[in-house]
Design an enzyme around this catalytic site. Structure first.
Site, PDB file in Angstrom:
ATOM      1  N   HIS A 109      -1.230  -0.652  14.847  1.00  0.00           N
ATOM      2  CA  HIS A 109      -1.570   0.634  14.255  1.00  0.00           C
ATOM      3  C   HIS A 109      -3.033   0.674  13.779  1.00  0.00           C
ATOM      4  O   HIS A 109      -3.446   1.585  13.059  1.00  0.00           O
ATOM      5  CB  HIS A 109      -0.629   0.959  13.084  1.00  0.00           C
ATOM      6  CG  HIS A 109      -0.718  -0.055  11.955  1.00  0.00           C
ATOM      7  ND1 HIS A 109      -1.040   0.307  10.676  1.00  0.00           N
ATOM      8  CD2 HIS A 109      -0.553  -1.395  11.936  1.00  0.00           C
ATOM      9  CE1 HIS A 109      -1.054  -0.757   9.897  1.00  0.00           C
ATOM     10  NE2 HIS A 109      -0.758  -1.794  10.631  1.00  0.00           N
ATOM     11  N   ASP A 165       1.964  -6.067  14.734  1.00  0.00           N
ATOM     12  CA  ASP A 165       2.746  -5.328  13.745  1.00  0.00           C
ATOM     13  C   ASP A 165       3.887  -4.510  14.351  1.00  0.00           C
ATOM     14  O   ASP A 165       4.684  -3.921  13.616  1.00  0.00           O
ATOM     15  CB  ASP A 165       1.827  -4.400  12.941  1.00  0.00           C
ATOM     16  CG  ASP A 165       1.281  -5.074  11.685  1.00  0.00           C
ATOM     17  OD1 ASP A 165       1.719  -6.194  11.374  1.00  0.00           O
ATOM     18  OD2 ASP A 165       0.429  -4.483  11.014  1.00  0.00           O
ATOM     19  N   TYR A 225      10.284   0.296   8.436  1.00  0.00           N
ATOM     20  CA  TYR A 225       8.951  -0.140   8.869  1.00  0.00           C
ATOM     21  C   TYR A 225       8.344   0.879   9.830  1.00  0.00           C
ATOM     22  O   TYR A 225       7.199   1.315   9.672  1.00  0.00           O
ATOM     23  CB  TYR A 225       9.063  -1.516   9.530  1.00  0.00           C
ATOM     24  CG  TYR A 225       7.747  -2.178   9.817  1.00  0.00           C
ATOM     25  CD1 TYR A 225       7.173  -3.047   8.899  1.00  0.00           C
ATOM     26  CD2 TYR A 225       7.067  -1.946  11.008  1.00  0.00           C
ATOM     27  CE1 TYR A 225       5.955  -3.662   9.147  1.00  0.00           C
ATOM     28  CE2 TYR A 225       5.858  -2.553  11.273  1.00  0.00           C
ATOM     29  CZ  TYR A 225       5.307  -3.411  10.341  1.00  0.00           C
ATOM     30  OH  TYR A 225       4.092  -4.011  10.597  1.00  0.00           O
ATOM     31  N   HIS A 266       5.514  -9.557  11.092  1.00  0.00           N
ATOM     32  CA  HIS A 266       6.337  -9.442   9.882  1.00  0.00           C
ATOM     33  C   HIS A 266       7.801  -9.538  10.278  1.00  0.00           C
ATOM     34  O   HIS A 266       8.213  -9.018  11.318  1.00  0.00           O
ATOM     35  CB  HIS A 266       6.126  -8.101   9.182  1.00  0.00           C
ATOM     36  CG  HIS A 266       4.779  -7.899   8.567  1.00  0.00           C
ATOM     37  ND1 HIS A 266       4.332  -8.612   7.478  1.00  0.00           N
ATOM     38  CD2 HIS A 266       3.783  -7.035   8.884  1.00  0.00           C
ATOM     39  CE1 HIS A 266       3.124  -8.207   7.155  1.00  0.00           C
ATOM     40  NE2 HIS A 266       2.764  -7.249   7.993  1.00  0.00           N
ATOM     41  N   HIS A 308       0.809  -1.230   0.000  1.00  0.00           N
ATOM     42  CA  HIS A 308       0.000   0.000   0.000  1.00  0.00           C
ATOM     43  C   HIS A 308       0.845   1.284   0.000  1.00  0.00           C
ATOM     44  O   HIS A 308       0.715   2.148   0.868  1.00  0.00           O
ATOM     45  CB  HIS A 308      -1.072   0.014   1.096  1.00  0.00           C
ATOM     46  CG  HIS A 308      -0.650  -0.432   2.467  1.00  0.00           C
ATOM     47  ND1 HIS A 308       0.276   0.247   3.221  1.00  0.00           N
ATOM     48  CD2 HIS A 308      -1.055  -1.479   3.229  1.00  0.00           C
ATOM     49  CE1 HIS A 308       0.423  -0.354   4.383  1.00  0.00           C
ATOM     50  NE2 HIS A 308      -0.356  -1.404   4.409  1.00  0.00           N
ATOM     51  N   ASP A 340      -3.523  -8.753   5.689  1.00  0.00           N
ATOM     52  CA  ASP A 340      -2.304  -9.527   5.495  1.00  0.00           C
ATOM     53  C   ASP A 340      -2.110 -10.544   6.621  1.00  0.00           C
ATOM     54  O   ASP A 340      -1.269 -11.452   6.501  1.00  0.00           O
ATOM     55  CB  ASP A 340      -1.077  -8.628   5.359  1.00  0.00           C
ATOM     56  CG  ASP A 340      -0.949  -7.615   6.471  1.00  0.00           C
ATOM     57  OD1 ASP A 340      -1.976  -7.167   7.001  1.00  0.00           O
ATOM     58  OD2 ASP A 340       0.192  -7.244   6.812  1.00  0.00           O
ATOM     59  N   HIS A 375      -4.467  -9.001  15.264  1.00  0.00           N
ATOM     60  CA  HIS A 375      -4.621  -7.871  14.346  1.00  0.00           C
ATOM     61  C   HIS A 375      -5.457  -8.349  13.156  1.00  0.00           C
ATOM     62  O   HIS A 375      -5.207  -9.416  12.602  1.00  0.00           O
ATOM     63  CB  HIS A 375      -3.236  -7.401  13.908  1.00  0.00           C
ATOM     64  CG  HIS A 375      -3.233  -6.203  13.025  1.00  0.00           C
ATOM     65  ND1 HIS A 375      -4.232  -5.270  12.999  1.00  0.00           N
ATOM     66  CD2 HIS A 375      -2.306  -5.771  12.106  1.00  0.00           C
ATOM     67  CE1 HIS A 375      -3.935  -4.324  12.125  1.00  0.00           C
ATOM     68  NE2 HIS A 375      -2.772  -4.610  11.568  1.00  0.00           N
ATOM     69  N   GLU A 420      -5.971  -6.749  10.149  1.00  0.00           N
ATOM     70  CA  GLU A 420      -5.589  -6.328   8.799  1.00  0.00           C
ATOM     71  C   GLU A 420      -5.425  -7.556   7.908  1.00  0.00           C
ATOM     72  O   GLU A 420      -4.945  -8.609   8.347  1.00  0.00           O
ATOM     73  CB  GLU A 420      -4.301  -5.514   8.854  1.00  0.00           C
ATOM     74  CG  GLU A 420      -4.027  -4.748   7.586  1.00  0.00           C
ATOM     75  CD  GLU A 420      -2.883  -3.763   7.736  1.00  0.00           C
ATOM     76  OE1 GLU A 420      -2.610  -3.046   6.757  1.00  0.00           O
ATOM     77  OE2 GLU A 420      -2.256  -3.698   8.821  1.00  0.00           O
TER      78      GLU A 420
END
Length: 409
Positions: A145, A164, A192, A225, A24, A82, A78, A80
């Site tokens: 986040h 994250d 990051y 990640h 993104h 991904d 989380h 999100e």
């Protein structure tokens, strides 16, 4: 790749994405990973899932350890996509007894997947959940986040699953921080933070203080990640401590775009002036540097010098786009200055100063603009501007009070 053992009966079972080069708007030149973790206990628990295209890889790793249908709990740190994209398929196959999430996590899961029939178990901050021999503790990290974010901690193994936070976009066959080049790791961790977490720095600061107060012993930090931290935990925590207060290193960045090279000539002369004052600097031409790489250097810079010619009573599109990107992340605690060439109107310098003022940068010069092609005297002015920025930065780093100029053209 095979599952990797983190501790007794705790395994990495995630997926490595060697292909992704854009996340993104963030350039992921080294790919990324989607980390998921499996805990084998009386209640077998999966912590997070992976991006939807990597569902098969996740399930293959789990099957190499246990039958997926034996999983009792799924923890969603989380929502999100991904990390949760494959969740519906995993739930359908596993049929878990509980899907553990924060209050905001449940709301996000319902908005994403529209399954009000899933077995949600909403945990509160500090709540503990026994798996048998191991105990999970949950820490809500709202807006780090996303609103749904939380950490999960195994008391007995002292492993913090940090969602994250403390991550990197980095595809690598190695799973631990001491198995890869530390300079590469810290660069990707910096990038990051700069591009994802800078906006949330006040919350990061509060979180670090809260973790310190809790006095949690941490042997590993396992993010969603990148690699697992086990040998350099102090280094990444120290870095987050600096980044969350936007502490610069006393250096300057000259970030510019140019049309017919006039602004580039000005940039080089300003750099000469910085050098005369003993200031380390780096130049970023927006024509060849991706905004996320520039933003990585912005995080630890103390002075931001923006250069752009005027086009159609405004800025060149690349500078306008970069400023929109940077303003969204809200870096603070910076010295700022602007410059640029123009043909007949010259609004770009004023617009760049306005953007930096809105970010609460300390503007040390009203701005310098030169019509068409700079002559020798114009370049001398640019050198003097570099001197001014350098002296202001030296004063700033020495703790002497600095105020923004009052009249910005």
């Amino acid at each position: 790749m095979k599952p990797i053992k983190l501790a007794e009966n705790v395994f990495w079972v995630g997926a490595i994405d060697w292909l992704t080069r854009d996340f993104h708007g963030y350039s992921t030149n080294r790919g990324t990973t989607y980390n998921a973790y499996l805990i084998i206990d009386e209640k077998i628990t999966l912590i997070d899932t992976v991006k939807k295209p990597y569902h098969g890889e996740l399930m293959h790793h789990i099957r190499s350890i246990i039958d997926p249908e034996k999983i009792d709990y799924i923890v969603v740190n989380h929502v999100e996509m991904d990390h949760s994209g494959s969740l519906p398929a995993v739930v359908e196959e596993v049929k878990p007894e509980k899907i553990i999430c924060s209050k905001m996590g449940q709301k996000a899961l319902l908005k994403h997947f529209h399954h009000d029939d899933w077995p949600y178990h909403v945990v509160t901050p500090g709540e503990e959940l026994s798996l048998g021999k191991k105990t999970l503790n949950f820490l809500e990290t709202r807006m780090l986040h996303w609103p749904d974010s939380m950490f999960t901690y195994i008391k007995e193994d002292q492993i913090l699953f940090s969602s994250d936070a403390f991550g990197e976009h980095l595809a690598t066959s190695e799973r631990f921080d001491d198995e890869i080049n530390l300079d590469v790791l810290m660069h990707e961790a910096t990038k990051y933070y700069a591009n994802i977490l800078t906006l949330y720095s006040p919350l990061v600061k509060k979180l670090l203080a809260r973790v310190a107060e809790m006095n949690l012993p941490i042997k590993m930090i396992a993010p969603d990640h990148g690699v697992v931290w086990r040998s350099h935990i102090d280094k990444i925590l120290e870095a987050y401590g600096r980044w969350c207060i936007h502490e610069g290193k006393g250096n300057a960045l000259i970030i510019y775009d140019t049309m017919w090279d006039s602004t580039r000539l000005m940039a080089k002369a300003i750099a000469e002036g910085l050098q005369e004052k003993g200031i380390s600097y780096k130049m970023h031409d927006l024509q060849v540097n991706h905004r996320s790489d520039v933003m990585t250097d912005v995080l630890e810079a103390s002075a931001i010098v923006l250069g752009c010619p005027t086009l159609n009573n405004g800025m060149l599109p690349r500078m306008a786009g970069f400023l929109m990107y940077m303003r969204g992340l809200r870096p603070t605690n910076k010295i700022g200055a602007a410059f640029g060439s123009f043909g007949w109107s010259g609004e770009a310098v004023k617009l760049m100063n306005k953007a930096m003022t809105e970010m609460k940068f300390t503007i040390c010069h009203p701005g310098l603009k030169v019509q068409y092609v700079p002559e020798a005297n114009n370049l001398d002015e640019c050198v003097k501007l570099g001197n001014t920025i350098g002296q202001t930065l030296n004063d700033f780093m020495a703790g002497r009070e600095i105020t923004s100029v009052e009249d910005i053209i």
